[in-house]
Design a protein around this motif. Structure first.
Motif, PDB file in Angstrom:
ATOM      1  N   LEU A   1      10.395  -6.121 -11.719  1.00 19.63           N
ATOM      2  CA  LEU A   1       9.261  -5.209 -11.923  1.00 19.63           C
ATOM      3  C   LEU A   1       9.373  -3.977 -11.033  1.00 19.63           C
ATOM      4  O   LEU A   1       9.038  -2.862 -11.442  1.00 19.63           O
ATOM      5  N   SER A   2       9.861  -4.173  -9.813  1.00 22.11           N
ATOM      6  CA  SER A   2       9.980  -3.038  -8.902  1.00 22.11           C
ATOM      7  C   SER A   2      10.967  -2.012  -9.446  1.00 22.11           C
ATOM      8  O   SER A   2      10.794  -0.812  -9.256  1.00 22.11           O
ATOM      9  N   HIS A   3      12.022  -2.509 -10.098  1.00 22.67           N
ATOM     10  CA  HIS A   3      13.002  -1.574 -10.651  1.00 22.67           C
ATOM     11  C   HIS A   3      12.521  -0.940 -11.948  1.00 22.67           C
ATOM     12  O   HIS A   3      13.022   0.089 -12.361  1.00 22.67           O
TER      13      HIS A   3
ATOM     14  N   LEU B   1      -0.568   4.987 -10.474  1.00 26.38           N
ATOM     15  CA  LEU B   1      -1.280   4.111 -11.397  1.00 26.38           C
ATOM     16  C   LEU B   1      -0.619   2.732 -11.413  1.00 26.38           C
ATOM     17  O   LEU B   1       0.582   2.626 -11.227  1.00 26.38           O
ATOM     18  N   PRO B   2      -1.411   1.698 -11.629  1.00 25.20           N
ATOM     19  CA  PRO B   2      -0.774   0.376 -11.681  1.00 25.20           C
ATOM     20  C   PRO B   2       0.190   0.270 -12.860  1.00 25.20           C
ATOM     21  O   PRO B   2      -0.013   0.897 -13.900  1.00 25.20           O
ATOM     22  N   LEU B   3       1.218  -0.498 -12.641  1.00 23.46           N
ATOM     23  CA  LEU B   3       2.212  -0.740 -13.690  1.00 23.46           C
ATOM     24  C   LEU B   3       1.555  -1.575 -14.794  1.00 23.46           C
ATOM     25  O   LEU B   3       0.958  -2.606 -14.525  1.00 23.46           O
ATOM     26  N   THR B   4       1.661  -1.081 -16.028  1.00 23.32           N
ATOM     27  CA  THR B   4       1.058  -1.862 -17.112  1.00 23.32           C
ATOM     28  C   THR B   4       2.115  -2.789 -17.725  1.00 23.32           C
ATOM     29  O   THR B   4       3.219  -2.365 -18.026  1.00 23.32           O
ATOM     30  N   VAL B   5       1.726  -4.054 -17.860  1.00 19.81           N
ATOM     31  CA  VAL B   5       2.687  -5.076 -18.296  1.00 19.81           C
ATOM     32  C   VAL B   5       2.151  -5.816 -19.513  1.00 19.81           C
ATOM     33  O   VAL B   5       0.961  -6.131 -19.588  1.00 19.81           O
TER      34      VAL B   5
ATOM     35  N   GLU C   1       0.568 -16.026 -14.459  1.00 17.41           N
ATOM     36  CA  GLU C   1       0.288 -16.497 -13.096  1.00 17.41           C
ATOM     37  C   GLU C   1       1.204 -15.815 -12.083  1.00 17.41           C
ATOM     38  O   GLU C   1       0.764 -15.362 -11.022  1.00 17.41           O
ATOM     39  N   LEU C   2       2.479 -15.728 -12.443  1.00 21.82           N
ATOM     40  CA  LEU C   2       3.425 -15.080 -11.534  1.00 21.82           C
ATOM     41  C   LEU C   2       3.100 -13.600 -11.379  1.00 21.82           C
ATOM     42  O   LEU C   2       3.216 -13.041 -10.285  1.00 21.82           O
ATOM     43  N   LEU C   3       2.685 -12.972 -12.496  1.00 19.72           N
ATOM     44  CA  LEU C   3       2.330 -11.549 -12.417  1.00 19.72           C
ATOM     45  C   LEU C   3       1.159 -11.345 -11.474  1.00 19.72           C
ATOM     46  O   LEU C   3       1.133 -10.399 -10.680  1.00 19.72           O
ATOM     47  N   SER C   4       0.192 -12.261 -11.540  1.00 19.29           N
ATOM     48  CA  SER C   4      -0.954 -12.082 -10.651  1.00 19.29           C
ATOM     49  C   SER C   4      -0.537 -12.337  -9.202  1.00 19.29           C
ATOM     50  O   SER C   4      -1.091 -11.730  -8.289  1.00 19.29           O
TER      51      SER C   4
ATOM     52  N   LEU D   1       2.392  -5.451  -5.557  1.00 19.75           N
ATOM     53  CA  LEU D   1       2.803  -4.416  -6.499  1.00 19.75           C
ATOM     54  C   LEU D   1       1.652  -4.187  -7.459  1.00 19.75           C
ATOM     55  O   LEU D   1       1.324  -5.081  -8.235  1.00 19.75           O
ATOM     56  N   PRO D   2       1.016  -2.999  -7.401  1.00 17.55           N
ATOM     57  CA  PRO D   2      -0.138  -2.815  -8.266  1.00 17.55           C
ATOM     58  C   PRO D   2       0.268  -2.901  -9.733  1.00 17.55           C
ATOM     59  O   PRO D   2       1.138  -2.159 -10.183  1.00 17.55           O
ATOM     60  N   LEU D   3      -0.312  -3.825 -10.434  1.00 16.92           N
ATOM     61  CA  LEU D   3       0.018  -3.943 -11.853  1.00 16.92           C
ATOM     62  C   LEU D   3      -1.181  -4.442 -12.636  1.00 16.92           C
ATOM     63  O   LEU D   3      -2.140  -4.987 -12.081  1.00 16.92           O
TER      64      LEU D   3
END
Lengths: 344, 254
Positions: free
Chosen positions: B122-124, B6-10, B25-28, B34-36
């Motif tokens: 985010l990866s960690h 599942l995508p990471l929810t932020v 913007e950076l998250l997108s 990285l699916p989020l």
């Protein structure tokens, strides 16, 4: 590290001591009397003789010393304007002259025996100048010994005027709008560059008040970018003379404090009220901001205010006043300084 | 059969709109590799608590310096959620907090945030464990402004200035305000240390708010003439016993 121009222009090693400074006066009195004591010690033949000789010397020494200190106190503003060596020469001549004058005015008191004649008078004048020279050398050495500390305080002052919190948050805010609104981002970067240019400039000279106001507006525009509607500002400048001069970066740090301590901690923000006006021979700067309960902040915020206070003290001494009024939910800084005009 | 991750929810919390914008913007940018999914944003602590009670986030990107409630307090309240998120702190400049983070080897992001750093963090995050409440408290000398409980699916804040006394009872601590009683699961000694300015210990199991002390009264224990001191707090009828060891309080506060 870039070379930083001095801010505390009065504290460079190559300036005469500030003769209006309590510390300088006290040191002078103690050192001169100390030298006199050493001299009597060298000449005396018994312990009681020391006291006798000290009294004799004091009859001439103390009036000369005190008159000199008084004169230097009065002439201090003129002396500080001269280049160091000229100033020093004036001090030496002054000391010699005062010694001669007092010696002659004292008449019988200082020259009971006629045969000493001119030699006695000239010798005293020379001694006076020599002691003054020694003291000047001492103060100069002392100043250069203190200069690493001064360097540090200059850096600190610079640091206080560019609060890193503001710098990084502003850059971050610009990055936050750069994709969506490049035009606004451009303006913001230009404002920022003006602000930092000013903060890094040599700030010894007074600047026209309109420059300070323009700079403050640029600063507030940057904060507005971050804080949006939370930051409201009212300017009151109806009674502000166009030609007034201010020390540079006096207003902006006050506003930065108002934003940092007043507006940022409030969820809904608040209003900063700025008043600039002249009243008679005085200029007044007032910054009012709301604030949350006291003492909930981390240390290190007083630097900017201390810096302003010190600069005012250095530049205007007692002619400038700095008062802070803080209530349960507000904070008001009031600066009063002499009204100085631009010369055209 | 392959497991579809599942995508990471932020969730993003920052009081400055351009700063939130920048993070989004950076998250997108990150989402390409990285699916989020950005599940929400908030401009202050209360808003964040309300929204995060409704929607689950795996990761909360959170500014430290915010009005009304700082990030460190917010993270402590978020720990009361059934599935607390992993918090990644962001700060533009806060030398104290940064020192504390370094000392406790806690990852944080410096604003302006770089894409690469955000991506790494985010990866960690998926494998990271939320920081414990005590660990968070160690990061700051400032006590929380609120206590919190998780109640009927929501985080309820109890402003510390409303609390009259704290009393340890078995596993829980009773938090007493003028109107209500709440149970929290925090050790009394930790609370005593954190809120030393407001509370004073009157008994092995009880801390009372210094400003709320109304008076003291001596109460007889039995007919032998044995007696002990009790304290009365403003707005409460209850008399709280003072232990023999803490009797000096009577002198100090009356």
């Amino acid at each position: 590290m870039p070379k930083v121009q001095s801010i505390n222009q009065n504290l460079q090693p190559d300036t005469l001591p500030n003769f209006r400074n309590m510390g300088v006066t006290l040191r002078t009195v103690l050192l001169v009397n100390g030298m006199a004591l050493l001299m009597t010690l060298a000449e005396a033949s018994s312990w009681t003789d020391i006291a006798q000789r000290m009294t004799d010397i004091s009859a001439l020494l103390q009036p000369v010393l005190l008159s000199n200190l008084l004169l230097l106190f009065v002439l201090n503003p003129l002396l500080t304007r001269l280049p160091y060596w000229q100033g020093a020469a004036v001090v030496l001549l002054l000391t010699g002259g005062v010694t001669l004058a007092i010696y002659h005015m004292g008449g019988e008191l200082y020259a009971p025996i006629a045969e000493y004649g001119n030699f006695h008078a000239t010798r005293n004048a020379l001694l006076g100048s020599a002691i003054a020279a020694l003291l000047l050398a001492y103060f100069r050495l002392r100043a250069s010994a203190l200069s690493p500390a001064l360097q540090q305080s200059r850096l600190q002052a610079l640091h206080a005027r560019i609060r890193p919190h503001f710098l990084f948050n502003s850059i971050n805010a610009v990055l936050g709008i750069v994709r969506a609104d490049p035009k606004r981002a451009e303006t913001a970067l230009e404002d920022m560059s003006d602000l930092f240019r000013m903060a890094m400039a040599h700030s010894g000279d007074l600047v026209p008040v309109r420059h300070e106001v323009a700079l403050a507006r640029q600063y507030l525009a940057l904060e507005q970018l971050r804080l949006g509607e939370r930051l409201q500002v009212h300017w009151h400048m109806e009674d502000l003379p166009e030609d007034a001069l201010l020390p540079p970066l006096m207003l902006q740090p006050l506003l930065e404090n108002a934003v940092y301590h007043g507006i940022e901690p409030l969820t809904d923000g608040g209003l900063i009220d700025i008043r600039l006006y002249r009243s008679g021979k005085e200029m007044h700067l007032e910054v009012y901001n709301p604030c949350q309960e006291q003492g909930s902040h981390h240390a290190g915020n007083k630097i900017a205010l201390t810096n302003i206070r010190e600069r005012l003290a250095l530049q205007f001494d007692i002619e400038a006043r700095y008062t802070v009024e803080s209530g349960k939910d507000f904070y008001r800084v009031h600066i009063m300084l002499p009204y100085l005009k631009e010369e055209n | 059969m392959t497991v579809v991750e599942l995508p990471l929810t932020v969730f993003v919390v920052d009081d400055e709109p351009p700063a939130r914008n920048r993070i989004k913007e950076l998250l997108s940018d990150c989402s390409e590799q990285l699916p989020l999914e950005i599940v929400g944003e908030a401009g202050n602590g209360r808003e964040a608590l309300a929204k995060l009670s409704e929607v689950h986030a795996d990761v909360v990107l959170m500014d430290i310096r915010m009005p009304q409630m700082d990030g460190i307090e917010l993270a402590q309240h978020l720990n009361k959620l059934p599935k607390p998120p992993v918090v990644i702190f962001t700060t533009a400049y806060d030398s104290y907090a940064i020192k504390a983070f370094e000392l406790h080897a806690i990852d944080y992001l410096l604003k302006p945030i770089r894409l690469g750093r955000l991506f790494d963090a985010l990866s960690h995050a998926r494998t990271a464990v939320p920081l414990r409440t005590e660990e968070l408290q160690e990061l700051t000398p400032e006590p929380r402004k609120n206590l919190s409980i998780h109640e009927r699916g929501k985080i309820h804040l109890i402003p510390i200035q409303d609390v009259l006394y704290l009393r340890a009872e078995l596993k829980y601590v009773t938090v007493r305000t003028a109107q209500h009683e709440y149970l929290i699961e925090e050790p009394l000694t930790a609370l005593e240390k954190e809120f030393a300015l407001r509370f004073i210990r009157i008994h092995r199991n009880c801390l009372v708010a210094k400003d709320e002390i109304e008076g003291f009264e001596k109460v007889a224990d039995d007919e032998e003439g044995e007696s002990h001191w009790t304290v009365k707090l403003k707005g409460l009828d209850e008399m709280l016993p003072i232990s023999r060891r803490q009797q000096f309080i009577v002198k100090e506060f009356s």
